[in-house]
Design a protein around this motif. Structure first.
Motif, PDB file in Angstrom:
ATOM      1  N   TYR A  25     120.333  25.649 -19.368  1.00 15.18           N
ATOM      2  CA  TYR A  25     120.420  26.773 -20.496  1.00 15.18           C
ATOM      3  C   TYR A  25     121.620  25.838 -20.793  1.00 15.18           C
ATOM      4  O   TYR A  25     122.865  25.884 -20.561  1.00 15.18           O
ATOM      5  CB  TYR A  25     120.588  28.193 -20.100  1.00 15.18           C
ATOM      6  CG  TYR A  25     120.842  29.115 -21.545  1.00 15.18           C
ATOM      7  CD1 TYR A  25     119.203  29.229 -21.801  1.00 15.18           C
ATOM      8  CD2 TYR A  25     122.302  29.665 -21.595  1.00 15.18           C
ATOM      9  CE1 TYR A  25     119.430  30.134 -23.450  1.00 15.18           C
ATOM     10  CE2 TYR A  25     121.366  30.341 -22.957  1.00 15.18           C
ATOM     11  CZ  TYR A  25     120.730  30.616 -23.680  1.00 15.18           C
ATOM     12  OH  TYR A  25     120.516  31.309 -24.454  1.00 15.18           O
ATOM     13  N   ASN A  26     122.362  26.000 -22.080  1.00 19.60           N
ATOM     14  CA  ASN A  26     123.040  25.282 -22.690  1.00 19.60           C
ATOM     15  C   ASN A  26     123.065  24.242 -22.868  1.00 19.60           C
ATOM     16  O   ASN A  26     124.131  23.472 -23.056  1.00 19.60           O
ATOM     17  CB  ASN A  26     124.283  26.589 -22.461  1.00 19.60           C
ATOM     18  CG  ASN A  26     124.163  27.681 -23.877  1.00 19.60           C
ATOM     19  OD1 ASN A  26     124.242  27.188 -25.368  1.00 19.60           O
ATOM     20  ND2 ASN A  26     124.984  28.452 -23.246  1.00 19.60           N
ATOM     21  N   ASP A  27     122.325  23.491 -21.777  1.00 21.71           N
ATOM     22  CA  ASP A  27     122.643  21.422 -21.804  1.00 21.71           C
ATOM     23  C   ASP A  27     121.409  21.305 -22.286  1.00 21.71           C
ATOM     24  O   ASP A  27     120.352  20.424 -22.079  1.00 21.71           O
ATOM     25  CB  ASP A  27     121.960  21.350 -20.891  1.00 21.71           C
ATOM     26  CG  ASP A  27     122.579  20.582 -19.855  1.00 21.71           C
ATOM     27  OD1 ASP A  27     122.450  19.122 -20.683  1.00 21.71           O
ATOM     28  OD2 ASP A  27     122.714  20.089 -18.675  1.00 21.71           O
ATOM     29  N   THR A  28     121.889  20.455 -24.204  1.00 25.74           N
ATOM     30  CA  THR A  28     121.381  19.815 -24.556  1.00 25.74           C
ATOM     31  C   THR A  28     121.274  18.030 -24.360  1.00 25.74           C
ATOM     32  O   THR A  28     119.987  17.706 -24.744  1.00 25.74           O
ATOM     33  CB  THR A  28     122.311  19.300 -26.553  1.00 25.74           C
ATOM     34  OG1 THR A  28     122.838  20.582 -26.511  1.00 25.74           O
ATOM     35  CG2 THR A  28     121.310  18.552 -26.888  1.00 25.74           C
ATOM     36  N   ALA A  29     122.231  17.983 -23.713  1.00 22.42           N
ATOM     37  CA  ALA A  29     122.098  16.175 -23.730  1.00 22.42           C
ATOM     38  C   ALA A  29     120.546  16.316 -22.657  1.00 22.42           C
ATOM     39  O   ALA A  29     119.601  15.505 -21.886  1.00 22.42           O
ATOM     40  CB  ALA A  29     122.885  15.738 -22.472  1.00 22.42           C
ATOM     41  N   ALA A  30     120.519  17.886 -21.868  1.00 22.03           N
ATOM     42  CA  ALA A  30     119.440  17.568 -20.736  1.00 22.03           C
ATOM     43  C   ALA A  30     117.340  17.623 -21.391  1.00 22.03           C
ATOM     44  O   ALA A  30     116.331  17.404 -21.061  1.00 22.03           O
ATOM     45  CB  ALA A  30     119.102  18.984 -19.774  1.00 22.03           C
ATOM     46  N   VAL A  31     117.667  18.694 -23.287  1.00 17.78           N
ATOM     47  CA  VAL A  31     116.472  18.934 -23.557  1.00 17.78           C
ATOM     48  C   VAL A  31     116.590  17.328 -24.043  1.00 17.78           C
ATOM     49  O   VAL A  31     115.266  16.951 -24.415  1.00 17.78           O
ATOM     50  CB  VAL A  31     117.362  19.916 -24.582  1.00 17.78           C
ATOM     51  CG1 VAL A  31     115.610  20.254 -25.720  1.00 17.78           C
ATOM     52  CG2 VAL A  31     117.325  21.104 -23.844  1.00 17.78           C
ATOM     53  N   GLU A  32     117.758  16.483 -24.433  1.00 15.69           N
ATOM     54  CA  GLU A  32     117.336  15.988 -25.264  1.00 15.69           C
ATOM     55  C   GLU A  32     116.537  14.561 -24.899  1.00 15.69           C
ATOM     56  O   GLU A  32     115.795  13.620 -24.803  1.00 15.69           O
ATOM     57  CB  GLU A  32     118.519  14.686 -25.814  1.00 15.69           C
ATOM     58  CG  GLU A  32     119.615  15.563 -26.839  1.00 15.69           C
ATOM     59  CD  GLU A  32     120.578  15.474 -27.140  1.00 15.69           C
ATOM     60  OE1 GLU A  32     121.420  14.145 -26.494  1.00 15.69           O
ATOM     61  OE2 GLU A  32     121.166  15.056 -28.546  1.00 15.69           O
ATOM     62  N   ALA A  33     117.198  13.977 -23.285  1.00 20.05           N
ATOM     63  CA  ALA A  33     116.620  13.167 -22.288  1.00 20.05           C
ATOM     64  C   ALA A  33     114.964  14.035 -21.876  1.00 20.05           C
ATOM     65  O   ALA A  33     113.812  13.188 -21.916  1.00 20.05           O
ATOM     66  CB  ALA A  33     117.196  13.113 -21.178  1.00 20.05           C
ATOM     67  N   GLU A  34     114.534  15.472 -22.066  1.00 19.32           N
ATOM     68  CA  GLU A  34     113.323  15.631 -21.885  1.00 19.32           C
ATOM     69  C   GLU A  34     111.578  15.364 -23.113  1.00 19.32           C
ATOM     70  O   GLU A  34     111.368  14.532 -22.796  1.00 19.32           O
ATOM     71  CB  GLU A  34     113.358  17.461 -21.458  1.00 19.32           C
ATOM     72  CG  GLU A  34     111.929  18.008 -21.635  1.00 19.32           C
ATOM     73  CD  GLU A  34     110.707  17.732 -20.503  1.00 19.32           C
ATOM     74  OE1 GLU A  34     109.802  17.467 -20.041  1.00 19.32           O
ATOM     75  OE2 GLU A  34     111.635  16.896 -19.254  1.00 19.32           O
ATOM     76  N   PHE A  35     113.064  15.045 -24.517  1.00 20.17           N
ATOM     77  CA  PHE A  35     112.023  15.028 -25.629  1.00 20.17           C
ATOM     78  C   PHE A  35     111.662  13.365 -25.410  1.00 20.17           C
ATOM     79  O   PHE A  35     111.190  13.158 -25.677  1.00 20.17           O
ATOM     80  CB  PHE A  35     112.831  15.558 -27.002  1.00 20.17           C
ATOM     81  CG  PHE A  35     112.054  17.049 -27.081  1.00 20.17           C
ATOM     82  CD1 PHE A  35     111.438  16.521 -27.573  1.00 20.17           C
ATOM     83  CD2 PHE A  35     112.804  17.855 -26.854  1.00 20.17           C
ATOM     84  CE1 PHE A  35     111.160  17.899 -27.880  1.00 20.17           C
ATOM     85  CE2 PHE A  35     112.875  18.966 -26.724  1.00 20.17           C
ATOM     86  CZ  PHE A  35     111.249  19.310 -27.519  1.00 20.17           C
ATOM     87  N   THR A  36     112.738  12.527 -25.075  1.00 20.54           N
ATOM     88  CA  THR A  36     112.877  11.414 -24.521  1.00 20.54           C
ATOM     89  C   THR A  36     111.795  11.154 -24.118  1.00 20.54           C
ATOM     90  O   THR A  36     111.116   9.678 -24.129  1.00 20.54           O
ATOM     91  CB  THR A  36     114.474  10.530 -24.680  1.00 20.54           C
ATOM     92  OG1 THR A  36     115.176  10.991 -25.723  1.00 20.54           O
ATOM     93  CG2 THR A  36     113.944   9.017 -24.407  1.00 20.54           C
ATOM     94  N   SER A  37     111.864  11.721 -23.036  1.00 19.35           N
ATOM     95  CA  SER A  37     110.737  10.828 -21.623  1.00 19.35           C
ATOM     96  C   SER A  37     109.288  11.614 -22.763  1.00 19.35           C
ATOM     97  O   SER A  37     108.066  11.035 -21.873  1.00 19.35           O
ATOM     98  CB  SER A  37     111.160  11.370 -20.358  1.00 19.35           C
ATOM     99  OG  SER A  37     111.489  12.954 -20.033  1.00 19.35           O
ATOM    100  N   CYS A  38     108.973  12.626 -22.496  1.00 22.98           N
ATOM    101  CA  CYS A  38     107.780  13.582 -22.854  1.00 22.98           C
ATOM    102  C   CYS A  38     107.497  14.279 -23.874  1.00 22.98           C
ATOM    103  O   CYS A  38     106.714  14.902 -24.051  1.00 22.98           O
ATOM    104  CB  CYS A  38     107.579  14.545 -21.619  1.00 22.98           C
ATOM    105  SG  CYS A  38     108.598  13.806 -19.777  1.00 22.98           S
ATOM    106  N   GLY A  39     108.230  13.046 -25.409  1.00 24.07           N
ATOM    107  CA  GLY A  39     108.321  14.652 -26.524  1.00 24.07           C
ATOM    108  C   GLY A  39     106.905  14.414 -26.941  1.00 24.07           C
ATOM    109  O   GLY A  39     106.379  15.589 -27.384  1.00 24.07           O
TER     110      GLY A  39
END
Length: 430
Positions: free
Chosen positions: A182-196
């Motif tokens: 939670y509150n980890d924008t970088a982790a969400v960005e990485a998830e969308f980069t790999s599985c968007g």
């Protein structure tokens, strides 16, 4: 080896047993017909859950005759307290009859009242709980997007079937979840980069509720909105708890609009309630004129909740919610000062907060995952013995029935706890 914290907790537990013999007997009887003696796990406390006989205003009377001030507010569902308007709506249904197996005007009035509150909601569907509404919202997002993957966050609670706290996995629905910090924008960005192109939706609480009343940062929610929009995913905001932060919920506070919004708890006035809604385009998935999905549920439009809902929305106007949440902000600051001798922090926003047996700051659930649970139990038993009822996990949610006298007494009780147990701080793991 028994340390001083064990001794203090043992003494508090012994006094609890002695003070509540009838609750103890009822708890033993309940175990014969319900596993653990309960059907709502959060209400279980060690050595047994307290039994309540009745309530007046913000004061509960236990079966053993004690009167305690209710700071829990039924885990935020009891925001109104006992209001005559709600009782009158229920009596009206009793007079007219219920269980028609047909539609009525009250459900349209309630739906219209909700649509008028939330800018991002054009249409709603009713359910029987926030848990059910969360599940239906995610299923809707997967259907509308044609994708399966669901981004959620560690420490989140989206109802019984979608809980992301320790021990919850066996009862979790088998969706393709990406569980991120939670509150980890970088982790969400990485998830969308790999599985968007696989992500159907991001499901988020604007404040982790069961995970410790941890608010989302504005930058984090803004990033979720941007990423979902850029990748053709839906943003689903679970406002079962945070909708009380303003007439338009946390979305109004943060200035971010979701594709689907989930509601529950207090809008039912203490009765079973849940709802999910969104744009006309998304909710068209349920329109029979367009070959819509079948969304059943015998009690979705139960006469009691539909009648009560309209009364509740009228009572919870902007000024009322503003005063309630300002009161909560003041209380949170006062609690933090009262807890200073034991180094506890208080997290939350507005009228919802959690007392944490750990120093702050707290930005995600992992920041408080390792705290010693004995402190939580000791605090719960100590405050209850002093006449104040909160959740064993340290959570409280203010209701409109609470008075300044109630809150002043609660602060005094919290301060007395901290001063009495300050010498045990050295035994708490850091």
């Amino acid at each position: 080896m028994t340390d001083s914290l064990d001794v203090a907790l043992g003494d508090a537990t012994r006094r609890y047993r002695e003070r509540n013999p009838k609750s103890a007997r009822l708890a033993r009887a309940a175990t014969e017909v319900m596993p653990g003696g309960n059907t709502r796990s959060v209400l279980h406390t060690e050595p047994f859950g307290i039994r309540v006989d009745g309530a007046e205003g913000a004061v509960l009377t236990t079966v053993d005759g004690d009167q305690v001030v209710d700071l829990l507010g039924d885990y935020s569902a009891g925001l109104l307290g006992r209001r005559p308007e709600v009782a009158e709506a229920v009596r009206g249904v009793l007079d007219r009859g219920w269980g028609y197996g047909a539609m009525g005007e009250p459900e349209t009035a309630f739906a219209r009242a909700l649509v008028e509150r939330f800018v991002s909601v054009d249409q709603v569907r009713f359910t029987n709980s926030g848990s059910e509404a969360d599940l239906m919202a995610v299923l809707t997002a997967r259907h509308v997007s044609g994708r399966d993957r669901v981004v959620v966050f560690d420490g989140a609670y989206h109802g019984g079937p979608m809980t992301f706290l320790p021990g919850s996995a066996p009862l979790r629905v088998p969706f393709d979840f990406a569980v991120l910090p939670y509150n980890d924008t970088a982790a969400v960005e990485a998830e969308f980069t790999s599985c968007g192109d696989e992500i159907a939706c991001v499901l988020v609480e604007p404040m982790l509720g069961a995970g410790g009343c941890i608010p989302a940062s504005p930058a984090f929610l803004s990033a979720l909105r941007s990423l979902t929009r850029a990748h053709g995913s839906l943003l689903v905001m679970d406002e079962v708890m945070t909708s009380r932060l303003a007439v338009g919920g946390a979305q109004q506070v943060y200035g971010i609009h979701a594709d689907l919004t989930v509601l529950g708890k207090y809008f039912g006035g203490g009765l079973s309630f849940g709802a999910f809604g969104g744009s006309r385009h998304v909710m068209a998935a349920f329109d029979p004129a367009q070959g819509g999905l079948t969304h059943g549920g015998t009690f979705n439009n139960n006469a009691f909740t539909m009648a009560v809902g309209s009364a509740v929305t009228e009572l919870l106007d902007a000024d009322t919610l503003k005063r309630l949440n300002e009161r909560g902000d003041r209380l949170r600051d006062q609690l933090a000062q009262a807890m200073a001798p034991v180094g506890f922090c208080v997290t939350g926003v507005g009228s919802m907060m959690t007392i944490r047996p750990a120093p702050g700051p707290v930005e995600r659930w992992s920041d408080i995952a390792g705290v010693d649970p004995r402190w939580r139990r000791l605090l719960f038993h100590d405050l209850l013995a002093r006449g104040y009822y909160i959740a064993e996990r340290g959570y409280l949610a203010l209701s409109l029935a609470l008075t300044e006298q109630h809150l002043d007494g609660f602060i005094a009780a919290a301060r007395a706890f901290a001063e009495e147990h300050a010498d045990l701080v050295a035994s708490r793991p850091r």
